[in-house]
Write a protein that holds these residues in place. Structure first.
Motif, mmCIF file in Angstrom:
data_model
loop_
_atom_site.group_PDB
_atom_site.id
_atom_site.type_symbol
_atom_site.label_atom_id
_atom_site.label_comp_id
_atom_site.label_asym_id
_atom_site.label_seq_id
_atom_site.Cartn_x
_atom_site.Cartn_y
_atom_site.Cartn_z
ATOM 1 N N PRO A 8 0.831 -1.206 0.000
ATOM 2 C CA PRO A 8 0.000 0.000 0.000
ATOM 3 C C PRO A 8 0.864 1.254 0.000
ATOM 4 O O PRO A 8 2.080 1.160 0.160
ATOM 5 N N ARG A 9 0.286 2.396 -0.184
ATOM 6 C CA ARG A 9 1.048 3.650 -0.126
ATOM 7 C C ARG A 9 1.236 4.086 1.323
ATOM 8 O O ARG A 9 2.228 4.758 1.639
ATOM 9 N N HIS A 10 0.303 3.748 2.153
ATOM 10 C CA HIS A 10 0.399 4.076 3.582
ATOM 11 C C HIS A 10 -0.014 2.851 4.382
ATOM 12 O O HIS A 10 -0.933 2.135 3.998
ATOM 13 N N LEU A 11 0.675 2.644 5.505
ATOM 14 C CA LEU A 11 0.366 1.488 6.357
ATOM 15 C C LEU A 11 0.628 1.859 7.805
ATOM 16 O O LEU A 11 1.695 2.370 8.130
ATOM 17 N N VAL A 12 -0.361 1.611 8.629
ATOM 18 C CA VAL A 12 -0.202 1.783 10.068
ATOM 19 C C VAL A 12 -0.389 0.410 10.694
ATOM 20 O O VAL A 12 -1.365 -0.283 10.394
ATOM 21 N N MET A 13 0.551 -0.007 11.515
ATOM 22 C CA MET A 13 0.447 -1.326 12.112
ATOM 23 C C MET A 13 0.939 -1.326 13.555
ATOM 24 O O MET A 13 1.759 -0.479 13.943
ATOM 25 N N GLY A 14 0.413 -2.251 14.310
ATOM 26 C CA GLY A 14 0.877 -2.427 15.679
ATOM 27 C C GLY A 14 2.110 -3.293 15.710
ATOM 28 O O GLY A 14 2.475 -3.952 14.720
ATOM 29 N N MET A 15 2.765 -3.306 16.865
ATOM 30 C CA MET A 15 4.027 -4.028 16.975
ATOM 31 C C MET A 15 3.849 -5.532 16.837
ATOM 32 O O MET A 15 4.792 -6.253 16.512
ATOM 33 N N THR A 16 2.641 -6.038 17.064
ATOM 34 C CA THR A 16 2.441 -7.493 16.991
ATOM 35 C C THR A 16 1.851 -7.935 15.647
ATOM 36 O O THR A 16 1.660 -9.120 15.421
ATOM 37 N N ASN A 17 1.572 -6.982 14.774
ATOM 38 C CA ASN A 17 0.961 -7.332 13.490
ATOM 39 C C ASN A 17 1.971 -7.962 12.540
ATOM 40 O O ASN A 17 3.193 -7.808 12.683
ATOM 41 N N LYS A 18 1.412 -8.650 11.547
ATOM 42 C CA LYS A 18 2.201 -9.113 10.395
ATOM 43 C C LYS A 18 1.588 -8.478 9.159
ATOM 44 O O LYS A 18 0.374 -8.592 8.937
ATOM 45 N N LYS A 19 2.416 -7.846 8.368
ATOM 46 C CA LYS A 19 1.939 -7.231 7.137
ATOM 47 C C LYS A 19 2.998 -7.420 6.055
ATOM 48 O O LYS A 19 4.146 -7.781 6.350
ATOM 49 N N SER A 20 2.610 -7.151 4.817
ATOM 50 C CA SER A 20 3.556 -7.252 3.702
ATOM 51 C C SER A 20 3.461 -6.034 2.800
ATOM 52 O O SER A 20 2.367 -5.520 2.552
ATOM 53 N N LEU A 21 4.603 -5.600 2.330
ATOM 54 C CA LEU A 21 4.670 -4.550 1.321
ATOM 55 C C LEU A 21 4.926 -5.215 -0.024
ATOM 56 O O LEU A 21 5.688 -6.186 -0.113
ATOM 57 N N LYS A 22 4.297 -4.645 -1.056
ATOM 58 C CA LYS A 22 4.434 -5.241 -2.387
ATOM 59 C C LYS A 22 5.014 -4.223 -3.353
ATOM 60 O O LYS A 22 4.687 -3.040 -3.300
ATOM 61 N N CYS A 23 5.865 -4.714 -4.223
ATOM 62 C CA CYS A 23 6.454 -3.889 -5.283
ATOM 63 C C CYS A 23 6.333 -4.652 -6.595
ATOM 64 O O CYS A 23 6.587 -5.866 -6.632
ATOM 65 N N GLU A 24 5.992 -3.936 -7.637
ATOM 66 C CA GLU A 24 5.884 -4.555 -8.957
ATOM 67 C C GLU A 24 6.522 -3.632 -9.984
ATOM 68 O O GLU A 24 6.291 -2.424 -9.958
ATOM 69 N N GLN A 25 7.344 -4.197 -10.850
ATOM 70 C CA GLN A 25 7.949 -3.380 -11.902
ATOM 71 C C GLN A 25 7.545 -3.924 -13.264
ATOM 72 O O GLN A 25 7.494 -5.141 -13.483
ATOM 73 N N HIS A 26 7.253 -2.986 -14.164
ATOM 74 C CA HIS A 26 6.751 -3.316 -15.505
ATOM 75 C C HIS A 26 7.781 -2.945 -16.566
ATOM 76 O O HIS A 26 7.436 -2.619 -17.695
ATOM 77 N N LEU A 27 9.057 -2.973 -16.180
ATOM 78 C CA LEU A 27 10.125 -2.465 -17.047
ATOM 79 C C LEU A 27 11.003 -3.571 -17.619
ATOM 80 O O LEU A 27 11.947 -3.275 -18.342
ATOM 81 N N GLY A 28 10.717 -4.789 -17.250
ATOM 82 C CA GLY A 28 11.540 -5.890 -17.730
ATOM 83 C C GLY A 28 12.919 -5.942 -17.118
ATOM 84 O O GLY A 28 13.855 -6.494 -17.706
ATOM 85 N N HIS A 29 13.063 -5.354 -15.928
ATOM 86 C CA HIS A 29 14.364 -5.313 -15.258
ATOM 87 C C HIS A 29 14.676 -6.627 -14.540
ATOM 88 O O HIS A 29 13.772 -7.380 -14.183
ATOM 89 N N ASN A 30 15.973 -6.831 -14.327
ATOM 90 C CA ASN A 30 16.415 -8.053 -13.666
ATOM 91 C C ASN A 30 16.781 -7.865 -12.198
ATOM 92 O O ASN A 30 16.967 -8.847 -11.481
ATOM 93 N N ALA A 31 16.941 -6.635 -11.761
ATOM 94 C CA ALA A 31 17.345 -6.369 -10.380
ATOM 95 C C ALA A 31 16.294 -5.523 -9.678
ATOM 96 O O ALA A 31 15.728 -4.604 -10.269
ATOM 97 N N MET A 32 16.051 -5.849 -8.407
ATOM 98 C CA MET A 32 15.094 -5.086 -7.601
ATOM 99 C C MET A 32 15.682 -4.848 -6.221
ATOM 100 O O MET A 32 16.486 -5.649 -5.721
#
Lengths: 115, 108
Positions: A8-32
């Motif tokens: 997400p663009r913004h995320l608020v979480m507590g210390m006991t939460n589990k969350k994930s950030l996602k990134c996607e590239q549409h450029l055909g690159h090999n390194a992230m």
């Protein structure tokens, strides 16, 4: 539009939460890349993946766990974070890893707040 | 001490002024990058340099490898140039080092 999206663009979480950030590239690159940007501090490189293999891990605490299922997607799994982990997390990609002439293309970032 | 130092940290200019942002580094590098970060977080790569000088529109970047110094110049500055400008270097061992950024505000 840089070709690199983050959710997400913004995320608020507590210390006991589990969350994930996602990134996607549409450029055909090999390194992230995952970066952390804290207020008044330089950008910190966290992880680098090249062709889906982790090639850099800059002493990042284990509560941050990256995953690169394919060359277009990169995740950052978050678990038991601390308030000092609140920051802007930026994803970037480049054509290859290890080429000094490569330009990195950045996503808009996820603003993370840990309560 | 950070491997990359930028000056000034903050800069306010009147529209139309010529602006210079400086970057000094202490490591051997294979390339130096100038990045622009607008409010909201998105970062755009402006220049990548390994020697000499590059120009793109009103922006000029120079590097002196012997002195380990680079400058970013903005001619005829405009309020839309207001952003944080970050100097980054790629070390000879593929490490990345970043400056803390120069916050530029251009007043109409």
């Amino acid at each position: 539009e840089t070709g690199v999206t983050q959710t997400p663009r913004h995320l608020v979480m507590g210390m006991t939460n589990k969350k994930s950030l996602k990134c996607e590239q549409h450029l055909g690159h090999n390194a992230m890349y995952w970066y952390k940007q804290s207020a008044k501090k330089p950008l910190e490189l966290m992880f680098v993946y090249s062709l889906e293999e982790r090639v850099e891990n800059n002493s990042v605490p284990s509560r941050f766990s990256p995953e690169c299922p394919n060359s277009s997607h990169l995740f950052l799994h978050l678990h038991t974070l601390q308030p000092e982990d609140s920051a802007l997390y930026l994803c970037a990609s480049s054509q290859d890893w290890g080429q000094s002439t490569d330009t990195q293309y950045f996503g808009p970032g996820t603003r993370l707040t840990v309560l | 001490k950070n491997e990359v130092e930028q000056s000034p940290q903050n800069l306010t200019a009147q529209e139309g002024e010529f602006i210079t942002i400086n970057c000094s580094y202490s490591v051997g590098i294979s390339a130096l990058h100038w990045l622009q970060q607008h409010p909201g977080g998105g970062i755009v790569s402006l220049f990548m340099l390994s020697s000499g000088k590059k120009k793109h529109g009103r922006l000029i970047a120079t590097i002196n490898i012997q002195e380990k110094h680079s400058s970013l110049h903005i001619t005829a500055s405009h309020p839309r140039d207001s952003a944080v400008y970050i100097c980054a270097v790629r070390g000879t061992g593929n490490q990345f080092y970043f400056g803390t950024g120069t916050s530029l505000t251009v007043i109409p």
